[in-house]
Design an enzyme around this catalytic site. Structure first.
Site, PDB file in Angstrom:
ATOM      1  N   THR A   7       0.848  -1.193   0.000  1.00 27.74           N
ATOM      2  CA  THR A   7       0.000   0.000   0.000  1.00 27.74           C
ATOM      3  C   THR A   7       0.884   1.244   0.000  1.00 27.74           C
ATOM      4  O   THR A   7       1.934   1.262   0.636  1.00 27.74           O
ATOM      5  CB  THR A   7      -0.906   0.002   1.247  1.00 27.74           C
ATOM      6  OG1 THR A   7      -1.813  -1.091   1.158  1.00 27.74           O
ATOM      7  CG2 THR A   7      -1.694   1.296   1.371  1.00 27.74           C
ATOM      8  N   SER A   9       2.228   5.101  -2.209  1.00 26.70           N
ATOM      9  CA  SER A   9       2.537   5.679  -3.523  1.00 26.70           C
ATOM     10  C   SER A   9       3.476   4.791  -4.339  1.00 26.70           C
ATOM     11  O   SER A   9       3.300   4.628  -5.548  1.00 26.70           O
ATOM     12  CB  SER A   9       3.146   7.074  -3.345  1.00 26.70           C
ATOM     13  OG  SER A   9       4.250   7.022  -2.457  1.00 26.70           O
ATOM     14  N   THR A  10       4.475   4.183  -3.689  1.00 24.82           N
ATOM     15  CA  THR A  10       5.415   3.323  -4.421  1.00 24.82           C
ATOM     16  C   THR A  10       4.740   2.026  -4.838  1.00 24.82           C
ATOM     17  O   THR A  10       4.858   1.578  -5.980  1.00 24.82           O
ATOM     18  CB  THR A  10       6.651   3.019  -3.552  1.00 24.82           C
ATOM     19  OG1 THR A  10       7.205   4.253  -3.091  1.00 24.82           O
ATOM     20  CG2 THR A  10       7.703   2.265  -4.331  1.00 24.82           C
ATOM     21  N   ASP A  64       6.487  -3.947  -1.384  1.00 26.86           N
ATOM     22  CA  ASP A  64       5.891  -2.776  -0.722  1.00 26.86           C
ATOM     23  C   ASP A  64       6.951  -1.687  -0.592  1.00 26.86           C
ATOM     24  O   ASP A  64       8.146  -1.941  -0.788  1.00 26.86           O
ATOM     25  CB  ASP A  64       5.371  -3.184   0.668  1.00 26.86           C
ATOM     26  CG  ASP A  64       4.209  -2.306   1.151  1.00 26.86           C
ATOM     27  OD1 ASP A  64       3.942  -1.265   0.518  1.00 26.86           O
ATOM     28  OD2 ASP A  64       3.583  -2.664   2.149  1.00 26.86           O
ATOM     29  N   GLY A  65       6.510  -0.508  -0.239  1.00 24.65           N
ATOM     30  CA  GLY A  65       7.426   0.577   0.069  1.00 24.65           C
ATOM     31  C   GLY A  65       7.751   0.583   1.552  1.00 24.65           C
ATOM     32  O   GLY A  65       7.376  -0.318   2.300  1.00 24.65           O
ATOM     33  N   ALA A  66       8.451   1.630   2.005  1.00 27.28           N
ATOM     34  CA  ALA A  66       8.744   1.801   3.432  1.00 27.28           C
ATOM     35  C   ALA A  66       8.972   3.276   3.701  1.00 27.28           C
ATOM     36  O   ALA A  66       9.299   4.050   2.794  1.00 27.28           O
ATOM     37  CB  ALA A  66       9.964   0.982   3.844  1.00 27.28           C
ATOM     38  N   LYS A  77       7.149   1.420   8.803  1.00 31.65           N
ATOM     39  CA  LYS A  77       6.102   1.465   7.796  1.00 31.65           C
ATOM     40  C   LYS A  77       4.796   1.903   8.446  1.00 31.65           C
ATOM     41  O   LYS A  77       4.665   1.851   9.660  1.00 31.65           O
ATOM     42  CB  LYS A  77       5.902   0.075   7.164  1.00 31.65           C
ATOM     43  CG  LYS A  77       7.026  -0.323   6.212  1.00 31.65           C
ATOM     44  CD  LYS A  77       6.845  -1.703   5.601  1.00 31.65           C
ATOM     45  CE  LYS A  77       5.522  -1.925   4.954  1.00 31.65           C
ATOM     46  NZ  LYS A  77       5.127  -0.920   3.944  1.00 31.65           N
ATOM     47  N   GLY A  78       3.856   2.331   7.615  1.00 31.15           N
ATOM     48  CA  GLY A  78       2.522   2.615   8.125  1.00 31.15           C
ATOM     49  C   GLY A  78       2.091   4.059   8.090  1.00 31.15           C
ATOM     50  O   GLY A  78       1.033   4.397   8.602  1.00 31.15           O
ATOM     51  N   GLU A  86      -0.487  -4.818   6.224  1.00 34.62           N
ATOM     52  CA  GLU A  86       0.826  -4.985   5.599  1.00 34.62           C
ATOM     53  C   GLU A  86       1.663  -5.990   6.391  1.00 34.62           C
ATOM     54  O   GLU A  86       2.280  -6.891   5.808  1.00 34.62           O
ATOM     55  CB  GLU A  86       1.563  -3.638   5.540  1.00 34.62           C
ATOM     56  CG  GLU A  86       1.021  -2.693   4.485  1.00 34.62           C
ATOM     57  CD  GLU A  86       1.644  -1.308   4.536  1.00 34.62           C
ATOM     58  OE1 GLU A  86       1.545  -0.603   3.536  1.00 34.62           O
ATOM     59  OE2 GLU A  86       2.219  -0.927   5.584  1.00 34.62           O
TER      60      GLU A  86
END
Length: 213
Positions: A7, A9-10, A64-66, A77-78, A86
């Site tokens: 989840t 933008s990335t 996922d992104g971070a 994250k979060g 996630e």
């Protein structure tokens, strides 16, 4: 292949590319497990076959992104509000690949000075906010309830609130910090993703680099 779909933008770029590859026939035979309602809606609109952990409890790869990555590939994250789902999906994955730009690299978690989220139940959220701030007073921590665009408490996909922790200095022992946060009654999950990432892809001024365990 079963893919955990992150989840933010990335991750949204990853989901868009998967949809494009499926539509062109270059990619076939995948099932996605989304980590938020937002990702579910995006993937669904792109006709990516979707499932849940209930039907696919073992995931081959999550992407996922971070928000922060330290030298041990531990993460914060979060900030997008999806930390609980996630973490559930990424913990069930054989491999977890993180995609970030080099602005997300820190020497220690909490070091960016930006939010480290903790998902809490709505019941007596202020009680837990005070306890969380007190827990990290040596790090000069400030705890704030996350608000939405209308100034009301932000509500997660799981109908919980988020308390964001802002640190003046990095967390000294993130493993101990994660355990202490989780021990509070009413805390659902925290944004410290420790010993979970198998590889981190980093975009920087000089191109793309890869760090792996």
């Amino acid at each position: 292949m079963v893919l955990g779909l992150g989840t933010g933008s990335t991750a949204a770029f990853v989901v868009a590319k998967l949809g494009e590859l499926l539509a062109s026939g270059k990619l076939t035979n995948i099932v996605g497990v989304p980590t938020s309602k937002r990702t579910f809606e995006q993937a669904n609109s792109l006709n990516i076959p979707l499932a849940t952990l209930d039907t696919h409890p073992r995931i081959d790869l999550a992407i996922d992104g971070a928000d922060e990555v330290d030298p041990n590939l531990d993460l914060v994250k979060g900030r997008g509000g999806a930390l609980l789902r996630e973490k559930m999906v990424e913990a069930a994955s054989d491999k977890f690949v993180v995609v970030v730009d080099d602005s997300k690299l820190v020497t220690g978690l909490g070091g960016s000075g930006l939010a480290m989220p903790v998902e809490v139940v709505q019941f007596c959220w202020k009680y837990n906010l005070v306890r969380l701030q007190e827990l990290f007073k040596e790090e000069g921590c400030e705890a704030k309830l996350r608000l939405d665009g209308d100034g009301k408490p932000y509500v997660t996909d799981n109908s919980n609130y988020i308390v964001d922790l802002y640190f003046k200095t990095p967390i000294k022992d993130s493993g101990a910090a994660g355990k202490e946060i989780s021990a509070f009654e009413g805390v659902v999950e925290h944004g410290l993703f420790l010993d979970m990432a198998t590889a981190v892809i980093i975009a920087g001024k000089d191109g793309v680099s890869l760090k792996s365990k």
